[in-house]
Design a protein around this motif. Structure first.
Motif, PDB file in Angstrom:
ATOM      1  N   ASP A  12       0.803  -1.238   0.000  1.00  0.00           N
ATOM      2  CA  ASP A  12       0.000   0.000   0.000  1.00  0.00           C
ATOM      3  C   ASP A  12       0.827   1.276   0.000  1.00  0.00           C
ATOM      4  OD1 ASP A  12      -2.152  -1.646   0.439  1.00  0.00           O
ATOM      5  OD2 ASP A  12      -2.121  -1.347   2.623  1.00  0.00           O
ATOM      6  N   LYS A  13       1.971   1.237   0.726  1.00  0.00           N
ATOM      7  CA  LYS A  13       2.629   2.531   0.953  1.00  0.00           C
ATOM      8  C   LYS A  13       4.095   2.381   1.344  1.00  0.00           C
ATOM      9  CE  LYS A  13       0.995   2.759   5.777  1.00  0.00           C
ATOM     10  NZ  LYS A  13       0.179   1.563   5.979  1.00  0.00           N
ATOM     11  N   SER A  81       2.600  -5.931   5.892  1.00  0.00           N
ATOM     12  CA  SER A  81       2.147  -4.720   6.590  1.00  0.00           C
ATOM     13  C   SER A  81       3.269  -4.239   7.506  1.00  0.00           C
ATOM     14  CB  SER A  81       0.846  -4.958   7.366  1.00  0.00           C
ATOM     15  OG  SER A  81       0.991  -5.997   8.281  1.00  0.00           O
ATOM     16  N   ALA A  82       3.291  -2.936   7.734  1.00  0.00           N
ATOM     17  CA  ALA A  82       4.313  -2.310   8.586  1.00  0.00           C
ATOM     18  C   ALA A  82       3.761  -0.972   9.057  1.00  0.00           C
ATOM     19  CB  ALA A  82       5.605  -2.094   7.793  1.00  0.00           C
ATOM     20  N   GLU A  83       4.086  -0.615  10.290  1.00  0.00           N
ATOM     21  CA  GLU A  83       3.667   0.693  10.806  1.00  0.00           C
ATOM     22  C   GLU A  83       4.754   1.264  11.711  1.00  0.00           C
ATOM     23  OE1 GLU A  83       1.077  -1.703  12.632  1.00  0.00           O
ATOM     24  OE2 GLU A  83       0.579  -2.246  10.567  1.00  0.00           O
ATOM     25  N   ASP A  87       2.126   5.275  14.631  1.00  0.00           N
ATOM     26  CA  ASP A  87       0.925   5.057  13.816  1.00  0.00           C
ATOM     27  C   ASP A  87       0.138   3.819  14.233  1.00  0.00           C
ATOM     28  OD1 ASP A  87       1.440   7.288  12.273  1.00  0.00           O
ATOM     29  OD2 ASP A  87       2.727   6.169  10.892  1.00  0.00           O
ATOM     30  N   ILE A  88       0.631   3.119  15.262  1.00  0.00           N
ATOM     31  CA  ILE A  88      -0.065   1.898  15.689  1.00  0.00           C
ATOM     32  C   ILE A  88      -1.243   2.272  16.579  1.00  0.00           C
ATOM     33  CG2 ILE A  88       0.136  -0.214  17.072  1.00  0.00           C
ATOM     34  CD1 ILE A  88       3.018  -0.439  16.092  1.00  0.00           C
ATOM     35  N   ARG A  92      -6.894  -1.151  18.653  1.00  0.00           N
ATOM     36  CA  ARG A  92      -7.151  -2.128  17.575  1.00  0.00           C
ATOM     37  C   ARG A  92      -6.304  -3.384  17.773  1.00  0.00           C
ATOM     38  NH1 ARG A  92      -6.646  -1.188  11.009  1.00  0.00           N
ATOM     39  NH2 ARG A  92      -6.529  -3.412  10.481  1.00  0.00           N
ATOM     40  N   ALA A  93      -5.044  -3.199  18.131  1.00  0.00           N
ATOM     41  CA  ALA A  93      -4.166  -4.352  18.351  1.00  0.00           C
ATOM     42  C   ALA A  93      -4.650  -5.177  19.546  1.00  0.00           C
ATOM     43  CB  ALA A  93      -2.729  -3.886  18.557  1.00  0.00           C
ATOM     44  N   ALA A  96      -7.573  -7.174  18.380  1.00  0.00           N
ATOM     45  CA  ALA A  96      -7.109  -8.281  17.527  1.00  0.00           C
ATOM     46  C   ALA A  96      -6.511  -9.391  18.394  1.00  0.00           C
ATOM     47  CB  ALA A  96      -6.078  -7.771  16.528  1.00  0.00           C
ATOM     48  N   ARG A  99      -9.374 -11.274  20.094  1.00  0.00           N
ATOM     49  CA  ARG A  99     -10.066 -12.103  19.092  1.00  0.00           C
ATOM     50  C   ARG A  99      -9.263 -13.374  18.815  1.00  0.00           C
ATOM     51  NH1 ARG A  99     -10.733  -7.732  16.012  1.00  0.00           N
ATOM     52  NH2 ARG A  99      -9.126  -8.378  14.540  1.00  0.00           N
ATOM     53  N   ARG A 122       1.083 -10.987  15.551  1.00  0.00           N
ATOM     54  CA  ARG A 122       1.090  -9.601  15.034  1.00  0.00           C
ATOM     55  C   ARG A 122       0.558  -8.640  16.092  1.00  0.00           C
ATOM     56  NH1 ARG A 122      -1.044 -12.093  10.446  1.00  0.00           N
ATOM     57  NH2 ARG A 122      -3.130 -11.267  10.831  1.00  0.00           N
ATOM     58  N   ARG A 126       2.675  -5.708  17.881  1.00  0.00           N
ATOM     59  CA  ARG A 126       2.266  -4.293  17.765  1.00  0.00           C
ATOM     60  C   ARG A 126       2.186  -3.661  19.155  1.00  0.00           C
ATOM     61  NH1 ARG A 126      -1.302  -6.087  13.034  1.00  0.00           N
ATOM     62  NH2 ARG A 126      -0.420  -4.905  11.289  1.00  0.00           N
TER      63      ARG A 126
HETATM   64  P1  ATP Z   1      -6.604  -6.572  12.371  1.00  0.00           P
HETATM   65  O1  ATP Z   1      -7.219  -7.887  12.754  1.00  0.00           O
HETATM   66  O2  ATP Z   1      -6.782  -5.498  13.407  1.00  0.00           O
HETATM   67  O3  ATP Z   1      -6.946  -6.129  10.955  1.00  0.00           O
HETATM   68  P2  ATP Z   1      -4.176  -7.710  11.321  1.00  0.00           P
HETATM   69  O4  ATP Z   1      -2.937  -8.129  12.026  1.00  0.00           O
HETATM   70  O5  ATP Z   1      -4.984  -8.792  10.707  1.00  0.00           O
HETATM   71  O6  ATP Z   1      -5.027  -6.827  12.360  1.00  0.00           O
HETATM   72  P3  ATP Z   1      -2.800  -6.782   8.998  1.00  0.00           P
HETATM   73  O7  ATP Z   1      -3.355  -7.760   7.994  1.00  0.00           O
HETATM   74  O8  ATP Z   1      -1.425  -7.001   9.510  1.00  0.00           O
HETATM   75  O9  ATP Z   1      -3.831  -6.620  10.227  1.00  0.00           O
HETATM   76  O10 ATP Z   1      -2.861  -5.296   8.384  1.00  0.00           O
HETATM   77  C1  ATP Z   1      -3.941  -4.812   7.587  1.00  0.00           C
HETATM   78  C2  ATP Z   1      -3.778  -3.296   7.456  1.00  0.00           C
HETATM   79  O11 ATP Z   1      -4.181  -2.669   8.690  1.00  0.00           O
HETATM   80  C3  ATP Z   1      -2.361  -2.833   7.210  1.00  0.00           C
HETATM   81  O12 ATP Z   1      -2.401  -1.685   6.394  1.00  0.00           O
HETATM   82  C4  ATP Z   1      -1.832  -2.499   8.602  1.00  0.00           C
HETATM   83  O13 ATP Z   1      -0.807  -1.507   8.528  1.00  0.00           O
HETATM   84  C5  ATP Z   1      -3.089  -1.968   9.276  1.00  0.00           C
HETATM   85  N1  ATP Z   1      -3.140  -2.254  10.730  1.00  0.00           N
HETATM   86  C6  ATP Z   1      -3.447  -3.420  11.318  1.00  0.00           C
HETATM   87  N2  ATP Z   1      -3.460  -3.326  12.660  1.00  0.00           N
HETATM   88  C7  ATP Z   1      -3.129  -2.039  12.945  1.00  0.00           C
HETATM   89  C8  ATP Z   1      -2.973  -1.284  14.166  1.00  0.00           C
HETATM   90  N3  ATP Z   1      -3.155  -1.851  15.368  1.00  0.00           N
HETATM   91  N4  ATP Z   1      -2.645   0.009  14.069  1.00  0.00           N
HETATM   92  C9  ATP Z   1      -2.455   0.600  12.863  1.00  0.00           C
HETATM   93  N5  ATP Z   1      -2.596  -0.043  11.679  1.00  0.00           N
HETATM   94  C10 ATP Z   1      -2.927  -1.339  11.709  1.00  0.00           C
END
Ligand code: ATP
Length: 134
Positions: A12-13, A81-83, A87-88, A92-93, A96, A99, A122, A126
């Protein structure tokens, strides 16, 4: 001692594009450091924290695995993915994490264990990166 160029990119970026003094990467076989003028290198990365020093200050970046490539004084990290730590979204973490823990505890039929464990990893990583911010 000089600097090297660090590029951290996802599909994405561009997450980081900076001249840095050093980088420590979460390699699949352990952390490794990259200094300016490092020899060419290609390494797989695991879910973890990448640390770099720019203008004497340490910065942390969450990396969801991927690859690191060092060539001609440029370290390119390609990740799904990377942040940057700032920006985290910690809430949300945390959600996740809960869950994934619930899925792993319930062990419902058809559970994709590897996927649930990776999601948990992940989320926990985070949360660790957020804590590095102090
Ligand atoms: P979630 O279940 O919350 O989506 P995930 O680990 O499955 O977490 P990823 O698949 O790693 O998510 O990332 C999907 C997108 O969301 C990416 O662009 C990632 O940078 C962003 N992202 C995921 N979790 C976070 C967070 N806690 N804070 C900021 N950006 C996040």
């Amino acid at each position: 001692m000089g600097t090297l160029q660090l590029e951290v990119v996802t599909p994405d970026k561009t997450v980081v594009s900076a001249q840095v003094e050093m980088v420590v990467c979460p390699g699949v076989e352990g952390e490794f450091g990259v200094l300016p003028q490092h020899v060419s290198l290609l390494s797989a990365l695991k879910i973890g924290a990448l640390r770099y020093r720019a203008e004497g200050k340490d910065e942390y970046v969450f990396i969801s695995g991927g690859f690191a490539d060092v060539n001609n004084n440029v370290l390119s990290v390609l990740a799904e993915s990377a942040e940057q730590a700032a920006d985290i979204d910690a809430a949300r973490a945390q959600a996740a994490r809960e869950r994934a823990e619930k899925r792993l505890a319930e062990k419902q039929e058809g559970l994709d264990q590897v996927r649930a464990e990776a999601a948990l990893q992940r989320a926990m990583t985070r949360l660790q990166v957020v804590q590095f911010l102090g």
